[in-house]
Design a protein around this motif. Structure first.
Motif, short mmCIF file in Angstrom:
data_model
loop_
_atom_site.label_atom_id
_atom_site.label_comp_id
_atom_site.label_asym_id
_atom_site.label_seq_id
_atom_site.Cartn_x
_atom_site.Cartn_y
_atom_site.Cartn_z
N LEU A 3 -13.05 -25.79 -29.04
CA LEU A 3 -13.08 -26.97 -29.89
C LEU A 3 -11.67 -27.38 -30.30
N GLN A 6 -9.94 -29.06 -27.40
CA GLN A 6 -10.44 -30.41 -27.17
C GLN A 6 -9.90 -31.37 -28.23
N THR A 48 -23.26 -26.28 -35.97
CA THR A 48 -22.30 -27.32 -35.63
C THR A 48 -20.92 -26.87 -36.10
N ARG A 49 -19.92 -27.10 -35.26
CA ARG A 49 -18.54 -26.82 -35.65
C ARG A 49 -17.76 -28.12 -35.67
N ALA A 64 -16.89 -36.78 -29.99
CA ALA A 64 -18.15 -36.06 -29.76
C ALA A 64 -18.01 -35.24 -28.48
N CYS A 65 -17.67 -33.98 -28.64
CA CYS A 65 -17.42 -33.13 -27.47
C CYS A 65 -18.66 -32.97 -26.60
N ASP A 66 -19.83 -33.08 -27.20
CA ASP A 66 -21.07 -32.86 -26.46
C ASP A 66 -21.64 -34.16 -25.87
N GLY A 69 -17.13 -36.61 -24.47
CA GLY A 69 -15.84 -36.91 -25.05
C GLY A 69 -15.73 -38.30 -25.62
N TRP A 88 -24.81 -41.21 -32.20
CA TRP A 88 -24.47 -39.93 -32.82
C TRP A 88 -23.50 -40.11 -33.99
N ALA A 112 -13.26 -33.70 -34.50
CA ALA A 112 -13.93 -33.35 -33.25
C ALA A 112 -15.11 -32.46 -33.60
N THR A 114 -18.77 -30.29 -32.19
CA THR A 114 -19.59 -29.73 -31.13
C THR A 114 -20.64 -28.85 -31.78
N ASN A 116 -24.41 -26.16 -30.99
CA ASN A 116 -25.40 -25.58 -30.09
C ASN A 116 -26.79 -25.52 -30.72
#
Length: 376
Positions: A3, A6, A48-49, A64-66, A69, A88, A112, A114, A116
């Motif tokens: 993260l 990115q 979420t990070r 939004a890394c997920d 980008g 988002w 930024a 991201t 899971n």
């Protein structure tokens, strides 16, 4: 890339802060939160990070890394407006708007993010995101905001701006989680009482493969039905009703069934908190089974695939534990409590398949701590 990497690639410098905010699983207590009732969730390890650094121009830029980008950008003082190109980003906009409306002076930021937390599983990916945004923006601005207040603002952002008339449970569980404990939450007072999880119990979360769509679905309709029932009975919320009041109010059959779920579910939550604290998995499992039946029959928020998954898990676990749908309904996941030494056997024997014929996503979870900074 990590993260932080990115973030640096997008914005040209390292982040100043990184925060985390967990998802949550609700062990019991569905659709009781917006009725001022009781819930028993736990924060879990999926999260979420959020990486961030301050800006001096009052602008927010979010990577939004997920989502390939993608980057969204706006001025903090601009009125909230949905972004059809970046839906988002609406959750971030909603959280910043809620914080400003409550008088918090925010600085601009590069962000930024991201995560899971499985989307559409009923594990509060949106609440995790908004609580994480609130946590990192408060830190950047040098603000000390209590977890309950972060949760209130995240709820307001989702209700007032995104359009999901949610209760407070998801946000409060993410903000105030306690490691190795479920949280007994009074959704009227926001009193949070940690309930120790038995050391030999595993939380299992199995995704049905049926994605939820609560804003587009019937969640808001159920809330309106509950509010109508409370008004007809003459109470401020169904938290204050009992079965005698429901039966004597002359409610139509549909409204009665919706209210009956809430009243009986509140009683089940209170009983389950005591049973879990005592390590009584048999009683806990019975309450979880009754909760699922109530969601299926009275509140009508389950779907056949979820019913089948819950029934199979309950049969495999046996009397020492239980399974029920978790989340707002109309798809999503089933949560189960199982003796840890039985988990491999239960999952090894599970035959459920998602509607597309593939094996379901399975999470083996423990109760985790709530949101906070992981890097200053």
């Amino acid at each position: 890339m990590t993260l932080a990497q990115q973030f640096e690639a997008a914005f040209g410098a390292a982040p100043a802060l990184i925060a985390r905010a967990p998802g949550r699983v609700n062990l019991i207590g569905e659709h009781t939160d917006y009725n001022d009732g009781f819930v028993l969730p736990a924060a879990i390890s999926v999260e979420t990070r959020i990486a961030a650094a301050p800006r001096s121009d009052g602008r927010i830029r979010v990577l939004a890394c997920d989502f390939g980008g993608a980057i969204a950008e706006w001025k903090l003082e601009a009125p909230y407006a949905a972004d059809p190109a970046h839906p988002w980003a609406d959750y971030v906009r909603g959280m910043t708007a809620a914080m400003i409306q409550r008088g918090h002076a925010l600085a601009g930021a590069d962000i930024a993010m991201t995560g899971n937390v499985p989307k559409g599983a009923g594990l509060s990916s949106s609440a995790s995101l908004m609580v994480g945004i609130g946590t990192v923006l408060a830190a950047l601005a040098g603000l000390s905001i209590a977890p309950a207040d972060i949760a209130r603002m995240a709820q307001a952002g989702e209700c007032d701006h995104v359009g999901m008339r949610c209760g407070i449970m998801d946000q409060l569980a993410s903000a105030a989680g306690v490691a190795s404990h479920a949280l007994m939450i009074d959704c009227r007072t926001l009193d949070v009482r940690p309930v120790a999880m038995p050391e030999d119990v595993q939380i299992l979360i199995v995704h049905s493969g049926v994605a939820r769509g609560l804003v587009e679905g019937h969640y808001n309709e159920r809330r309106a039905q509950c509010e109508a029932a409370a008004a007809a009975i003459g109470v401020s919320a169904l938290r204050d009703a009992d079965m005698a009041m429901l039966n004597g109010a002359g409610l139509d059959p549909l409204t009665l069934s919706r209210a009956r779920h809430v009243v009986t579910e509140n009683a089940r939550v209170l009983a389950a908190a005591e049973a879990l604290a005592a390590g009584d998995l048999r009683a806990t499992g019975e309450l979880m089974a009754a909760s699922h039946a109530s969601m299926r029959d009275d509140f009508q928020i389950t779907v056949p695939a979820v019913d089948a998954l819950a029934a199979e898990l309950q049969a495999l676990i046996g009397p020492e534990g239980g399974a029920r749908m978790t989340g707002g309904g109309f798809g999503g996941a089933v949560v189960a409590l199982c003796r840890a030494d039985r988990t491999d056997a239960v999952l090894g024997a599970l035959t459920y398949r998602k509607p597309d014929g593939t094996a379901p996503l399975v999470l083996r979870e423990t109760a985790c701590a709530g949101a906070g900074l992981v890097m200053r």
